[in-house]
Motif scaffolding. Structure first.
Motif, mmCIF file in Angstrom:
data_model
loop_
_atom_site.group_PDB
_atom_site.id
_atom_site.type_symbol
_atom_site.label_atom_id
_atom_site.label_comp_id
_atom_site.label_asym_id
_atom_site.label_seq_id
_atom_site.Cartn_x
_atom_site.Cartn_y
_atom_site.Cartn_z
ATOM 1 N N UNK A 2 0.653 -1.394 -0.426
ATOM 2 C CA UNK A 2 0.077 -0.106 -0.333
ATOM 3 C C UNK A 2 0.559 1.293 -0.168
ATOM 4 N N UNK A 3 1.951 1.158 0.129
ATOM 5 C CA UNK A 3 2.816 2.364 0.430
ATOM 6 C C UNK A 3 3.326 2.089 -0.337
ATOM 7 N N UNK A 4 4.524 1.780 -1.125
ATOM 8 C CA UNK A 4 5.254 1.373 -2.021
ATOM 9 C C UNK A 4 4.884 2.537 -4.072
ATOM 10 N N UNK A 5 3.367 2.433 -4.320
ATOM 11 C CA UNK A 5 2.914 2.970 -4.496
ATOM 12 C C UNK A 5 3.346 4.716 -5.276
ATOM 13 N N UNK A 6 3.339 4.837 -4.097
ATOM 14 C CA UNK A 6 3.261 6.648 -3.303
ATOM 15 C C UNK A 6 4.273 7.528 -3.366
ATOM 16 N N UNK A 7 5.486 6.305 -3.432
ATOM 17 C CA UNK A 7 7.456 6.575 -3.939
ATOM 18 C C UNK A 7 6.966 6.649 -4.918
ATOM 19 N N UNK A 8 7.876 8.328 -5.434
ATOM 20 C CA UNK A 8 8.506 8.387 -6.584
ATOM 21 C C UNK A 8 9.411 7.354 -7.444
ATOM 22 N N UNK A 9 8.845 7.161 -8.371
ATOM 23 C CA UNK A 9 9.643 6.401 -9.647
ATOM 24 C C UNK A 9 10.856 6.187 -9.485
ATOM 25 N N UNK A 10 12.288 7.715 -8.858
ATOM 26 C CA UNK A 10 13.157 7.618 -8.994
ATOM 27 C C UNK A 10 13.546 7.515 -7.739
ATOM 28 N N UNK A 11 13.362 6.486 -6.929
ATOM 29 C CA UNK A 11 13.263 6.536 -5.964
ATOM 30 C C UNK A 11 13.963 4.452 -5.415
ATOM 31 N N UNK A 12 15.112 4.384 -5.378
ATOM 32 C CA UNK A 12 15.542 3.353 -6.041
ATOM 33 C C UNK A 12 15.652 2.183 -4.454
ATOM 34 N N UNK B 101 21.500 3.075 -11.509
ATOM 35 C CA UNK B 101 23.418 3.638 -12.449
ATOM 36 C C UNK B 101 22.026 4.036 -13.797
ATOM 37 N N UNK B 102 21.601 2.667 -13.829
ATOM 38 C CA UNK B 102 21.082 2.308 -15.296
ATOM 39 C C UNK B 102 20.668 3.326 -15.406
ATOM 40 N N UNK B 103 20.309 4.375 -15.507
ATOM 41 C CA UNK B 103 19.042 5.007 -15.424
ATOM 42 C C UNK B 103 19.634 6.499 -15.873
ATOM 43 N N UNK B 104 20.583 6.594 -14.459
ATOM 44 C CA UNK B 104 21.463 7.866 -14.798
ATOM 45 C C UNK B 104 22.584 7.611 -15.508
ATOM 46 N N UNK B 105 23.249 6.649 -16.036
ATOM 47 C CA UNK B 105 23.123 6.667 -17.831
ATOM 48 C C UNK B 105 22.695 6.787 -18.808
ATOM 49 N N UNK B 106 21.189 6.072 -18.689
ATOM 50 C CA UNK B 106 20.596 6.742 -20.080
ATOM 51 C C UNK B 106 20.449 8.288 -19.781
ATOM 52 N N UNK B 107 20.059 8.731 -19.002
ATOM 53 C CA UNK B 107 20.082 10.342 -18.775
ATOM 54 C C UNK B 107 21.285 11.022 -18.798
ATOM 55 N N UNK B 108 22.245 10.309 -18.922
ATOM 56 C CA UNK B 108 23.521 10.894 -19.343
ATOM 57 C C UNK B 108 23.721 11.786 -21.154
ATOM 58 N N UNK B 109 22.898 10.917 -21.131
ATOM 59 C CA UNK B 109 22.748 10.981 -23.126
ATOM 60 C C UNK B 109 21.947 11.596 -23.266
ATOM 61 N N UNK B 110 21.187 11.890 -22.574
ATOM 62 C CA UNK B 110 19.767 13.076 -22.630
ATOM 63 C C UNK B 110 20.623 13.987 -22.374
ATOM 64 N N UNK B 111 21.174 14.999 -21.682
ATOM 65 C CA UNK B 111 21.214 16.190 -21.063
ATOM 66 C C UNK B 111 22.628 16.346 -21.385
#
Length: 147
Positions: A99-109, A121-131
């Protein structure tokens, strides 16, 4: 709900929590009771956890402090709960997490089911190529007094 058991905690849930704790193994807590010792009176121990949790009278015992050496020469304190407390913590996780987990931000790991540091780390790596900019923030120093 009855007057004597204000919290509905199915006994089956306590059993499933114990199964998870058993699968993880782990060291004995401050009481010195290993998983094998806990299992010598498994039914009694699980009943006690269920009874105290469902009646609202459960209080966790102290944790055993173990100091883990770090590569840089420092130490990391690690608290090891008793087997019974690990069962109780797992029961709470099994009840609240869905019940609590769905309220977390998608970028909370951190400490999230199905997410890991490698996912971050994978999300950060992908974002390095887009910004073409980056923010470097020292969180430890961020909240400290000015130096």
């Amino acid at each position: 709900m009855s007057d004597t058991k204000p919290y509905v905690i199915p006994k089956q849930l306590v059993w499933e929590a114990y199964q998870r704790v058993k699968a993880n193994q782990g060291a004995a807590g401050v009481d010195g009771e290993s998983l094998a010792m806990f299992e010598q009176d498994l039914k009694g121990h699980l009943y006690k956890v269920w009874n105290r949790m469902s009646s609202g009278s459960y209080f966790p015992p102290p944790v055993r402090l173990v100091e883990i050496p770090k590569d840089d020469g420092g130490i990391r304190p690690l608290g090891i709960p008793t087997v019974a407390d690990r069962v109780a913590q797992t029961v709470v996780t099994m009840i609240f997490e869905p019940s609590v987990d769905p309220h977390f931000h998608p970028d909370s790991y951190g400490y999230r089911p199905g997410k890991s540091a490698l996912d971050a780390v994978e999300t950060a790596r992908q974002r390095c190529w887009s910004a073409d900019w980056v923010i470097d923030l020292d969180i430890k120093g961020f909240f400290g007094a000015p130096g």
